[in-house]
Motif scaffolding. Structure first.
Motif, short mmCIF file in Angstrom:
data_model
loop_
_atom_site.label_atom_id
_atom_site.label_comp_id
_atom_site.label_asym_id
_atom_site.label_seq_id
_atom_site.Cartn_x
_atom_site.Cartn_y
_atom_site.Cartn_z
N SER A 1 36.73 40.60 42.81
CA SER A 1 36.94 41.95 42.29
C SER A 1 36.00 42.97 42.92
CB SER A 1 36.74 41.96 40.77
OG SER A 1 35.37 41.83 40.41
N LEU A 2 34.90 42.48 43.48
CA LEU A 2 33.92 43.38 44.07
C LEU A 2 34.13 43.62 45.56
CD1 LEU A 2 30.71 41.95 42.34
CD2 LEU A 2 31.81 44.15 41.85
N GLN A 3 35.00 42.80 46.17
CA GLN A 3 35.18 42.88 47.61
C GLN A 3 36.07 44.07 47.99
OE1 GLN A 3 33.52 40.94 49.75
NE2 GLN A 3 32.58 40.01 47.94
N LYS B 1 38.97 45.90 50.00
CA LYS B 1 40.24 45.40 50.51
C LYS B 1 40.33 45.69 52.00
CE LYS B 1 45.21 45.78 49.75
NZ LYS B 1 46.25 46.33 48.88
N THR C 1 41.80 39.72 50.53
CA THR C 1 41.17 40.08 49.27
C THR C 1 41.98 41.17 48.59
OG1 THR C 1 39.77 41.71 50.40
CG2 THR C 1 38.85 39.51 50.07
N ARG D 1 39.86 46.28 44.82
CA ARG D 1 38.76 46.13 43.87
C ARG D 1 39.19 46.53 42.47
NH1 ARG D 1 33.07 48.00 46.47
NH2 ARG D 1 32.55 47.60 44.31
#
Length: 269
Positions: free
Chosen positions: A150-152, A154, A164, A167
């Motif tokens: 969720s923190l990465q 896109k 990914t 976020r």
């Protein structure tokens, strides 16, 4: 008049049975069988089946009351138990990073909106915190992986699906999925699942495991939908909600009742 009185007595007994205390279920079934003039020795399995069914119905109603109580209980920073749960949530999700202060921007690292998480619990109260903590404690590896994803940022590649997702705020999504699980429960949609996985009485742990499943499935669904940014959250959530409702319309459908949330998946019993 005696006939009308008998009908009233039967109706009263049957209505009160649905709100019977779990400890009174066995006696309630005995009373119903006596009222219907059913000999338990002739068909002993009937009494057992009726008792199991009534326990599930009573348990579901009791669970709604318990969940509603938690939802209505506001987060209180003066309550040591509430604060301990919040601190434990931080330690589970950020085991290698000490929290520098109770009011801190660090809370954004696990998906809260501001410096003080208590403001984010307003909609779901203590229920939101308990669900998040249950997920972080009982399926830590999955929760940490989801948080990391969720923190990465896109990454877009021409002709290649991004590795990914867009976020999103992990904790906020958890509170939102708590709302979704709550709505499924109070609407009765979760009866299909809970009656299949709880042979006697559904309890809070069954609800929390359902939350863990919904969190993981939403994460997968979010990746499948490939939204451009968090502004598409409501659209994706609505579509996800409809998908779960469709699945739960199958009377044999249940969320696999494994203890580890990472093992949960929909199965046909």
């Amino acid at each position: 008049m005696r006939y009308e009185s008998s009908l009233i007595d039967r109706s009263t007994l049957l209505q009160s049975a649905l709100s019977a205390h779990p400890d009174k279920v066995e006696k309630t079934i005995d009373d119903i069988m006596a009222l219907k003039k059913i000999n338990p020795d002739t068909n002993p399995q009937l009494g057992i089946s009726l008792q199991a069914s009534l326990l599930q119905i009573v348990g579901y109603r009791t669970l709604i009351v318990e969940v509603e109580k938690l939802r209505r209980e506001p987060y209180d920073c003066e309550n040591a138990e509430h604060e301990n749960m919040l601190m434990k949530l931080w330690k589970e999700l950020r085991p290698d990073t000490p929290l520098t202060a109770r009011i801190s921007k660090q809370w954004c690292e696990i998906g809260f909106q501001g410096n003080d998480p208590k403001t984010d619990f307003r909609g779901m109260g203590l229920l939101g915190l308990q669900n998040l903590l249950y997920f972080a404690e009982h399926d830590k590896a999955t929760a940490l992986q989801m948080l990391q994803d969720s923190l990465q940022p896109k990454h877009k590649y021409v002709g290649v699906k991004p590795s990914t997702p867009s976020r999103y705020s992990f904790a906020i999504v958890g509170i939102n999925i708590t709302d979704l699980a709550y709505s499924l429960l109070v609407s009765g949609a979760l009866k299909t699942h809970l009656y299949n996985v709880a042979p006697e009485m559904p309890n809070l742990q069954h609800f929390q495991q359902t939350f863990c499943y919904l969190m993981q499935e939403f994460h997968r669904f979010w990746i499948e939908e490939d939204p451009s940014d968090i502004m598409e959250f409501n659209r994706v959530r609505t579509k996800f909600h409809r998908r779960i409702l469709r699945q739960l319309k199958n009377p044999d459908m249940a969320l696999c009742p494994h203890f580890a949330a990472s093992d949960l998946h929909l199965v046909n019993l």
